[in-house]
Design an enzyme around this catalytic site. Structure first.
Site, short mmCIF file in Angstrom:
data_model
loop_
_atom_site.label_atom_id
_atom_site.label_comp_id
_atom_site.label_asym_id
_atom_site.label_seq_id
_atom_site.Cartn_x
_atom_site.Cartn_y
_atom_site.Cartn_z
N ARG A 179 -5.69 -4.03 11.25
CA ARG A 179 -5.79 -3.22 10.04
C ARG A 179 -5.84 -4.22 8.89
O ARG A 179 -6.63 -5.15 8.95
CB ARG A 179 -4.65 -2.20 9.94
CG ARG A 179 -5.10 -0.97 9.10
CD ARG A 179 -4.06 0.11 8.97
NE ARG A 179 -3.00 -0.26 8.05
CZ ARG A 179 -1.99 0.57 7.72
NH1 ARG A 179 -1.94 1.77 8.25
NH2 ARG A 179 -1.06 0.18 6.87
N LYS A 183 6.19 7.93 1.69
CA LYS A 183 4.91 8.65 1.72
C LYS A 183 4.95 9.92 2.57
O LYS A 183 4.26 10.88 2.28
CB LYS A 183 3.79 7.73 2.18
CG LYS A 183 3.90 7.27 3.62
CD LYS A 183 2.89 6.16 3.91
CE LYS A 183 3.01 5.72 5.34
NZ LYS A 183 2.41 4.39 5.57
C1 LIG Z 1 3.41 3.70 6.18
C2 LIG Z 1 3.62 2.25 6.10
C3 LIG Z 1 4.85 1.71 6.52
C4 LIG Z 1 5.96 2.54 7.10
O1 LIG Z 1 5.68 2.90 8.43
P1 LIG Z 1 6.79 3.58 9.37
O2 LIG Z 1 6.23 3.47 10.73
O3 LIG Z 1 6.94 4.99 8.92
O4 LIG Z 1 8.04 2.81 9.21
C5 LIG Z 1 5.02 0.35 6.38
N1 LIG Z 1 4.05 -0.45 5.89
C6 LIG Z 1 2.85 0.04 5.50
C7 LIG Z 1 1.82 -0.90 4.98
C8 LIG Z 1 2.60 1.40 5.59
O5 LIG Z 1 1.41 1.88 5.20
#
Ligand SMILES: *Cc1c(COP(=O)(O)O)cnc(C)c1O
Length: 354
Positions: free
Chosen positions: A130, A37
């Site tokens: 969350r 993302k």
């Molecule tokens: C963005 C996201 C991740 C990845 O997070 P990082 O800290 O960049 O590794 C993992 N799980 C979910 C649900 C996310 O939204």
């Protein structure tokens, strides 16, 4: 001629990071999903992580999953799906993270209609507040999920250090593992995936403390920046400068450090304050708050001071720099995760992928 401002992506360094992190996790029997993302699901960049050994791609936007559709690895949808996008989730994702039975029911309906089986990872909230089902409600939820045709409960997951800043530890991830074992016993099923979080879980891998049933992590930052996000440590033998911003100098002049006249508010309605350093050499770069919040930038030239930015102009003090900058020169910055996300999302920032 090169266009500015631009974000420069070094694919060789990225592939190296992907290799190192894949191996690190592999040594603990953990597969990883590379989270795309931060670079808006750019397929060329995503492919590089696959070349580095990643076996699954994950994104939080359906638009990005569509960009990734021709890359031949399973896709994981990260955001709890909107009711309005369930059709697309079933079409473009093999697995999605879920916490609402109503949405799972809709996923099931759509999957049945499409003659598909959509895989569900049920999210458990271990305290970060969350997404996720509260631990005491997990068994009930699983019981319901198992009744739906068209969806397959492939595993459990959790997400920490996102809203509440809760750090993954042996106890909270241990709880996830306990819940998973309970479910396997009670319903006589096997949960293939126990997804123990994001880049904030890496410290448990490097310190050999990750509960052994955890077999998946969803990693963005760890690959992209080579950092773990619980304590901000670099991961050994990775690059922190896969992504860089380059902006061009459009004005370079000596000026006083305090504005002249009555001080009202700046372009964003804030009352500015100034430090009197006398006459200083200042450069204006053609990049601004529309592209990037200046607080997120780290000049590679350690003597450069960021003074501020309006929508389209970034002002830096170059008086103490050894290099003799000229109008037209390129200035580079290192970036943290939010900066990469913001720059990649801006259509005004060129993407140089090499
Ligand atoms: C963005 C996201 C991740 C990845 O997070 P990082 O800290 O960049 O590794 C993992 N799980 C979910 C649900 C996310 O939204």
């Amino acid at each position: 001629m090169s266009k500015y401002p631009k974000i420069i992506v070094d694919l060789k360094k990225l592939e190296h990071n992907a290799k190192i992190v894949t191996k690190l996790c592999g040594n603990h029997n953990i597969d990883l999903a590379a989270v795309t993302k931060v670079y808006c699901g750019n397929p060329e960049i995503a492919k590089t992580t696959v070349a580095g050994g990643v076996k699954m791609l994950a994104d939080s936007r359906v638009e990005n999953l569509i960009r990734l559709k021709d890359i031949d690895v399973p896709k994981l949808y990260l955001r709890v799906p909107m009711m309005s996008e369930v059709e697309e989730v079933v079409k473009y994702a093999d697995i999605s993270l879920n916490s609402e039975i109503k949405t799972i029911e809709k996923l099931s309906e759509v999957a049945v209609k499409e003659n598909k089986v959509h895989n569900i990872i049920l999210m458990v909230d271990l305290g970060d507040l969350r997404e996720g089902v509260w631990p005491k409600d997990v068994i009930d939820t699983v019981e319901k999920v198992l009744k739906y045709k068209g969806v397959h409960l492939i595993g459990l997951g959790t997400n920490l250090t996102c809203y509440g800043g809760v750090i993954p530890k042996e106890d909270n991830l241990g709880k996830l593992v306990e819940i998973a074992k309970d479910i396997e016993e009670k319903f006589n099923i096997e949960l293939e995936i126990i997804s123990g979080g994001n880049s904030s879980s890496i410290h448990l891998v490097t310190s050999d403390k990750i509960p052994c049933k955890i077999n998946n992590l969803r990693l963005g930052e760890a690959i992209v920046l080579g950092t773990e996000s619980s304590y901000g440590q670099n991961i050994e033998d990775t690059y922190q400068d896969v992504f860089m911003l380059a902006a061009q100098i459009v004005e370079l002049k000596e000026k006083p450090s305090i504005p002249i006249g009555e001080i009202g508010v700046d372009a964003f309605g804030n009352k500015p304050t100034f430090t009197d350093r006398g006459i200083r050499k200042r450069a204006i770069l053609a990049v601004g708050r529309q592209d990037i919040y200046p607080e997120k930038l780290m000049p590679i030239d350690g003597e450069m001071i960021i003074l501020g930015a309006s929508s389209d102009h970034l002002i830096v003090d170059v008086t103490d720099c050894d290099q003799e900058y000229k109008v037209g020169d390129e200035i580079r910055f290192n970036l943290k995760y939010p900066a990469i996300l913001q720059l990649f999302t801006s259509e005004y920032v060129f993407k140089e992928i090499k």
